[in-house]
Write a protein that holds these residues in place. Structure first.
Motif, short mmCIF file in Angstrom:
data_model
loop_
_atom_site.label_atom_id
_atom_site.label_comp_id
_atom_site.label_asym_id
_atom_site.label_seq_id
_atom_site.Cartn_x
_atom_site.Cartn_y
_atom_site.Cartn_z
N SER A 136 9.31 24.82 -38.32
CA SER A 136 8.68 25.82 -39.18
C SER A 136 7.70 26.67 -38.38
O SER A 136 7.14 26.22 -37.38
CB SER A 136 7.90 25.15 -40.32
N ARG B 19 4.73 30.02 -39.38
CA ARG B 19 4.16 30.94 -40.36
C ARG B 19 3.68 32.19 -39.63
O ARG B 19 2.81 32.10 -38.76
CB ARG B 19 3.01 30.32 -41.15
N GLN C 37 6.28 32.45 -44.41
CA GLN C 37 6.47 31.04 -44.09
C GLN C 37 7.95 30.80 -43.86
O GLN C 37 8.76 31.06 -44.75
CB GLN C 37 5.96 30.16 -45.23
#
Length: 122
Positions: A17, A19, A82
């Motif tokens: 991930s 952001r 995100q």
């Protein structure tokens, strides 16, 4: 006039991930819809997603739906992207843009940031 600066890009493994943030200058930020676009090497710039000026409405490309989420904090003049469950095909330079309405068409956006590189390794 709105100036946009993206940050948060980097190198991440597939499945990870990131952001991204897009900081805006100018007192009229909360009157603009914000979009995220991306451009991979040798390819055209593609729509990723957009959010209305109020944050009540969001719109995503099919390729990122369910994995990416756009949000904004008008008090901070910032919009976020995100990105979860990243794939190698998400590798691109990511741009934020400001326009008068939510749209997937880049010509609808008047102001653009300089972009931030996202690289997803397999």
């Amino acid at each position: 006039q709105v100036q946009l600066v993206e940050s948060g890009g980097g190198l991440v493994q597939a499945g990870g991930s990131l952001r991204l943030s897009c900081a805006a200058s100018g007192r009229t930020f909360n009157s603009y819809a914000m979009g995220w676009f991306r451009q991979a090497p040798g390819k055209e710039r593609d729509f990723v997603g957009a959010i209305s000026w109020s944050g009540d409405s969001t719109y995503y490309a099919d390729s990122v739906k369910g994995r990416f989420t756009i949000s904004r904090v008008n008090a901070k003049n910032t919009v976020y992207l995100q990105m979860n469950s990243l794939k190698p095909e998400d590798t691109a330079v990511y741009y934020c843009a400001a326009g008068r309405g939510v749209s997937s068409d880049d010509v609808s956006y008047n102001y653009w940031g300089q972009g931030t590189q996202v690289t997803v390794s397999s």
